[in-house]
Scaffold this active site. Structure first.
Site, PDB file in Angstrom:
ATOM      1  N   GLY A 187     -10.545  -3.103  -5.852  1.00  0.00           N
ATOM      2  CA  GLY A 187     -10.667  -3.199  -4.404  1.00  0.00           C
ATOM      3  C   GLY A 187     -12.086  -2.887  -3.980  1.00  0.00           C
ATOM      4  O   GLY A 187     -12.923  -2.517  -4.791  1.00  0.00           O
ATOM      5  N   SER A 191     -10.169   0.779  -0.136  1.00  0.00           N
ATOM      6  CA  SER A 191      -9.181   0.288  -1.086  1.00  0.00           C
ATOM      7  C   SER A 191      -8.058   1.249  -1.441  1.00  0.00           C
ATOM      8  O   SER A 191      -7.028   0.783  -1.904  1.00  0.00           O
ATOM      9  CB  SER A 191      -9.868  -0.181  -2.359  1.00  0.00           C
ATOM     10  OG  SER A 191     -10.755   0.796  -2.807  1.00  0.00           O
ATOM     11  N   PRO A 192      -8.198   2.568  -1.243  1.00  0.00           N
ATOM     12  CA  PRO A 192      -7.038   3.392  -1.579  1.00  0.00           C
ATOM     13  C   PRO A 192      -5.751   2.895  -0.919  1.00  0.00           C
ATOM     14  O   PRO A 192      -4.701   2.843  -1.566  1.00  0.00           O
ATOM     15  CB  PRO A 192      -7.412   4.782  -1.077  1.00  0.00           C
ATOM     16  CG  PRO A 192      -8.879   4.830  -1.206  1.00  0.00           C
ATOM     17  CD  PRO A 192      -9.362   3.438  -0.908  1.00  0.00           C
ATOM     18  N   VAL A 194      -4.946  -0.173   0.040  1.00  0.00           N
ATOM     19  CA  VAL A 194      -4.487  -1.418  -0.581  1.00  0.00           C
ATOM     20  C   VAL A 194      -3.949  -1.125  -1.969  1.00  0.00           C
ATOM     21  O   VAL A 194      -2.957  -1.702  -2.414  1.00  0.00           O
ATOM     22  CB  VAL A 194      -5.635  -2.450  -0.657  1.00  0.00           C
ATOM     23  CG1 VAL A 194      -5.135  -3.746  -1.263  1.00  0.00           C
ATOM     24  CG2 VAL A 194      -6.203  -2.708   0.727  1.00  0.00           C
ATOM     25  N   GLY A 195      -4.593  -0.200  -2.669  1.00  0.00           N
ATOM     26  CA  GLY A 195      -4.118   0.209  -3.990  1.00  0.00           C
ATOM     27  C   GLY A 195      -2.681   0.679  -3.935  1.00  0.00           C
ATOM     28  O   GLY A 195      -1.867   0.366  -4.812  1.00  0.00           O
ATOM     29  N   GLU A 212      -8.779  -0.139  -9.714  1.00  0.00           N
ATOM     30  CA  GLU A 212     -10.177   0.284  -9.627  1.00  0.00           C
ATOM     31  C   GLU A 212     -10.506   0.348  -8.143  1.00  0.00           C
ATOM     32  O   GLU A 212     -10.658  -0.690  -7.504  1.00  0.00           O
ATOM     33  CB  GLU A 212     -11.069  -0.733 -10.360  1.00  0.00           C
ATOM     34  CG  GLU A 212     -10.786  -0.814 -11.861  1.00  0.00           C
ATOM     35  CD  GLU A 212     -11.584   0.213 -12.646  1.00  0.00           C
ATOM     36  OE1 GLU A 212     -12.716   0.526 -12.241  1.00  0.00           O
ATOM     37  OE2 GLU A 212     -11.072   0.716 -13.676  1.00  0.00           O
ATOM     38  N   CYS A 246     -19.244  -0.242  -5.654  1.00  0.00           N
ATOM     39  CA  CYS A 246     -18.253   0.835  -5.635  1.00  0.00           C
ATOM     40  C   CYS A 246     -18.795   2.144  -6.219  1.00  0.00           C
ATOM     41  O   CYS A 246     -18.312   3.220  -5.899  1.00  0.00           O
ATOM     42  CB  CYS A 246     -16.990   0.416  -6.366  1.00  0.00           C
ATOM     43  SG  CYS A 246     -17.318  -0.258  -7.995  1.00  0.00           S
TER      44      CYS A 246
END
Lengths: 471, 453
Positions: A187, A191-192, A194-195, A212, A246
């Site tokens: 991501g 992104s956390p 979406v993860g 990731e 990232c």
């Protein structure tokens, strides 16, 4: 289910066993190598038009690093695929005990937009090497690269076993309804959350995942250091790809004296890299989209702008910017920046810096700069992060021998080099026994007697040095 | 809810204090566990007997021997497992320190199962402690005597804040799962496995799920049937069939089905005597619910041997079913009981196809004198693990990873694999602040010259 047909087509190919022989995998990997060579120019052009990626950067990350992974994989594949024989205990001495490297089956790789070729190819290389069929979903944000991948990969790879799906958020949600045997997700910022969505979808099918993700990567600069070198290394890491990395150093922690020393040094480094007007430098990138541009721009009202701060919405240009005296409550400290802005947060000393870092979610990377190796080691030992680099930024991920992945909110699982192969492999414990020597088994069978138990315990040696043995 | 928050919060505070990081501390805790197992052996065996009607010898060899072995291994190897591991450097990092550092994850949750109630909490616990974590232990409430014993004993021997035991059933476990952990290891069934993973997803918590499935057992015509059947009988009826890696069903050619039945019958006689019910070496079904469930699987089946039951004592005799149809109820779910269906197949191809049409099992067994055939079966199927020409034994080799794949689970443990499961492998690169000239190649302004180099 709009993707059911595609997935079942790949599953049929998987069941046919096509992807298992080494020769097949090597042929597909070599085709990927040809893609990188023959389409080099197209890749550089696509990433340039998608996000103004400087060709030097694009060559380094999208071509060179991918070729490294490819060659490393091709050089070692036969070794990695072999059964791994393990130590045996007393009872299994005459048997064959080994770990078999089985592919999972049909796997899904979802790639982000910031290094759109690299973050798609490197997992793909490992998935193919491990013998899987793969569905690849490139990012819809980088349109030209997405189109390049969709059109080109089907020309180079076996279409029975490898498919590219172009999809936005809605379609990706539908895609995730299907059962995959592994899901690999990279991501970008934010992104956390979406993860979590990906892992929740995976849970419905008991699909293992590698996530990731990201976070705010702290960069501690101690008072004892070579300021100019630090400034250069930090600036390089922060402004590479216009900050859309990232593992970029997200913010600096240092004393108020060091902040003062760093500022002119950073200014000098930025000028060295991009000239007096970075907007005109071919080596400085742009923000990928309008939405991301506006988000990053709104972070500028944090602390005070000490270097840069200029923006141009049409070009999606944000100047290499350093913010001084940023407070933990400022906007720039509330989310992963993912842009060319470097906030400096003042702390009294190393202990305060470590406490600051530990009070926050575990990041993907932690950086510490000091001429005193004890300081670097203290930061390393007293914190937790995906990876760590002392006295430099980003470089730890260019080594194929180091695992690359997060911990806590920054992700789960790891890859690069052999770790990618292992990620897409089920390590199957196998024991091939002899049908003879049945007498040896007698001790384990009922009826149980005190005598049997005595013998059993006697043959069970718990040696403190060397192997312990069972039954 | 509050209680769970407190327990986990205390464990986290204790972890954050840093006291479980030193190897000395971890060794001390492992040694204490070893003392516990040795000093409280009688109590442990009694609890297991109360839960599963398991005789002392069985309980000792199934649950205590393995735990002592795992402890000895962990204490012996801990320094080498925990040491930073240097890795290969490239040209640019030749003069730098490059290594992988194994670090604790933080607070891990271990959810045990009832069938081997002691070892299934102890073995993961050993790995989690060795890796430097705080551990919340949640033994299965179904094996209530062992659960209570674990809850009583652990605080007597281990650091109370770092390794709390939480007892309770579904509501307590559900509450526990809302808390944030840094890893969850769950042993149980696939349905609950999905619930555990979904709960873990809310916190991005990595999981190890040791689930189950129907572990197939293929018997080739070319094999020593007497030996094969003795080994299968041992594995199938151990713990009254309540073993995650028990051979669930047999696949064989119709021409040997009769002989297989005869051999198993003979072995059963050897093991348990004429009257199985009075053999001290034969266990019972854990509770009425499972008893009824297994009984239901016998409906409409051809019972070649056994079939006797006694609800009051949850006794089900070692039972063999023949000519079982793939669509019958007994072939729909993991049996987890002393019922052995035999299905006939005409060839190894048919057996492989049969196995591959179903969910990936935790274990796969194949008996044959033909090495090629064995190799084929292994290569053309997928399963958590394999033992050829025996059952279970792959799970007892300390260096083999033990875990499932697909519906039978994800992740693995045992021995060093436990340590790795409960560790974060942190990539470390320590450079010099000097030697800046080498870095100039990567800095802008970029140029074709730099690229060509």
């Amino acid at each position: 289910n709009p993707y059911a047909g595609l997935v079942s087509h790949l599953r049929a190919a998987w069941l046919s066993g096509k992807t298992r022989p080494m020769e097949y995998r090597v042929a597909q990997l070599e085709a990927l190598g040809r893609f990188l060579d023959e389409k080099k120019q197209d890749i550089l052009e696509a990433t340039a038009s998608d996000m103004g990626k400087p060709s030097f950067e694009a060559y380094f990350t999208e071509i060179l690093l991918c070729k490294n992974e490819l060659n490393n994989t091709l050089n070692n594949l036969s070794h990695w695929m072999k059964d791994e024989h393990v130590d045996k205990n007393l009872v299994t001495q005459l048997d064959s005990a080994f770990i078999r490297k089985d592919p999972y089956g049909v796997v899904l790789i979802i790639a982000p937009w910031n290094y759109p070729i690299h973050l798609l190819l490197v997992p793909l290389i490992g998935a193919i090497a491990a013998g899987n069929c793969v569905v690849v979903k490139p990012s819809e944000t980088t349109r030209n690269t997405e189109r390049l991948v969709a059109e080109m990969l089907s020309c180079y790879l076996d279409n029975d076993c490898f498919a590219v799906v172009t999809a936005g958020v809605q379609e990706t949600t539908r895609l995730l309804e299907n059962k995959f045997d592994y899901i690999f997700f990279t991501g970008t910022s934010r992104s956390p959350s979406v993860g979590k969505i990906i892992m929740t979808a995976a849970a419905k099918h008991l699909t293992p995942v590698t996530l990731e993700l990201g976070g705010k990567n702290p960069c501690y600069v101690s008072d004892t250091c070579d300021v100019q070198n630090v400034a250069r290394r930090v600036a390089w890491g922060r402004f590479f790809n216009a900050g859309q990395t990232c593992i970029a150093p997200d913010y600096v922690l240092c004393s108020v004296e060091m902040q003062e020393k760093l500022m002119p040094a950073l200014r000098e480094a930025i000028t060295e890299f991009f000239g007096s007007n970075p907007r005109e430098s071919p080596d400085f990138g742009r923000i990928v989209g309008d939405k991301q541009f506006r988000r990053i721009r709104s972070l500028l009202c944090s602390g005070r702008v000490a270097i840069g701060g200029q923006t141009d919405e049409k070009e999606r240009y944000i100047a290499p910017t350093v913010l001084a005296d940023v407070l933990p409550s400022d906007p720039a400290m509330q989310e992963e920046i993912f842009g060319p802005i470097l906030p400096i947060v003042v702390v009294a000393n190393m202990d305060e810096a470590i406490d600051f870092i530990n009070a926050r979610p575990r990041p993907l990377a932690i950086y510490a700069f000091s001429c005193d190796s004890k300081v670097v080691n203290q930061v390393l030992e007293r914190t937790s992060s995906g990876g760590f680099c002392g006295n430099d930024t980003l470089m730890h991920v260019t080594l194929t021998s180091l695992p690359f992945g997060g911990t806590g909110n920054s992700g789960l699982g790891k890859y690069h080099g052999k770790f990618t192969f292992d990620t897409f492999t089920h390590h199957r414990g196998c024991l091939h026994r002899n049908m003879g020597l049945e007498a040896l088994n007698a001790l384990r069978y009922p009826p149980y007697t005190q005598q049997k138990l005595g013998l059993l315990t006697a043959t069970f040696e718990i040696k403190r040095k060397g192997m312990c043995t069972l039954l | 809810m509050e209680r769970m928050q407190q327990v986990v919060g205390r464990a986290r505070a204790a972890f954050n204090s840093g006291r479980c990081r030193s190897l000395e501390f971890r060794m001390q805790q492992l040694k204490a566990l070893e003392r516990m197992v040795q000093e409280k052996e009688k109590e442990i065996l009694a609890a297991i007997k109360a839960d599963l009607h398991k005789c002392g010898h069985n309980a000792y060899s199934h649950e205590i021997l393995g735990v002592l072995g795992e402890l000895a291994l962990a204490m012996d190897k801990l320094p080498s497992w925990a040491a930073p591991q240097p890795v290969k450097r490239n040209l640019l990092t030749m003069r730098d320190e490059v290594y992988i550092c194994s670090e604790p994850l933080g607070v891990v949750l271990i959810i045990g199962a009832w069938n081997y109630p002691f070892v299934l909490v102890m073995q993961p616990l050993i790995g989690a402690i060795a890796a430097g974590n705080a551990v919340v232990v949640k033994p299965s409430e179904i094996s209530e005597n062992t659960a209570q014993l674990v809850a009583d004993l652990l605080p007597q021997y281990l650091d109370r804040e770092l390794y709390p035991v939480v007892t309770g059933g579904v509501p307590e476990t559900t509450q526990l799962l809302t808390q944030r952990f840094d890893h969850i290891l769950y042993t149980g069934n696939s349905t609950v496995g999905k619930i555990v993973m979904a709960a873990a997803a809310k916190h991005l918590t990595p999981v190890t799920l040791e689930l189950g499935g129907k572990s197939p057992c293929y018997i080739d015509k070319d094999c020593d049937l007497a030996v094969a059947c003795r080994r299968i009988t041992w594995g199938k009826y151990m713990n009254c069939g309540q073993t995650c890696i028990a051979p669930d069903y047999i696949l064989c050619d119709p021409s040997i089905q009769g002989k297989v039945v005869e051999n198993i019958k003979a072995t059963l006689q050897e093991f348990y005597g004429e009257d199985v019910k009075s053999s001290p070496d034969y266990e019972r079904i854990i509770n009425k619910r499972h008893f009824k469930r297994i009984l239901g699987l016998l409906e409409g089946q051809k019972i070649a041997h056994g079939g006797q039951t006694d609800e009051a004592s949850c006794f089900i005799a070692p039972t063999i079913l023949t000519d079982v149809s793939p669509e019958s109820k007994v072939m729909e779910e993991e049996i987890f009981g002393p019922v052995l269906p035999i299905l006939t197949v005409k060839s190894v191809d048919e057996a492989i196809e049969f196995i591959n049409r179903r969910e990936k099992p935790l274990a796969l067994y194949v008996f044959s004198n033909n090495k090629q055939l064995i190799r084929r079966v292994i290569s053309e199927t997928s399963s958590g693990g394999v033992t050829a020409n025996d059952v279970f034994m792959h799970a007892l080799v300390p260096d083999l990873p033990f875990g499932g794949v697909g519906n039978s689970g994800m992740g693995a443990y045992h021995g060093k694999h436990s340590f790795e499961t409960f560790s974060h492998h942190r990539a470390c690169l320590i450079k010099d602040l000097k030697m800046e000239v080498v870095n100039k190649l990567r800095y802008p302004p970029g140029s074709q010259k730099k690229v060509d180099w």
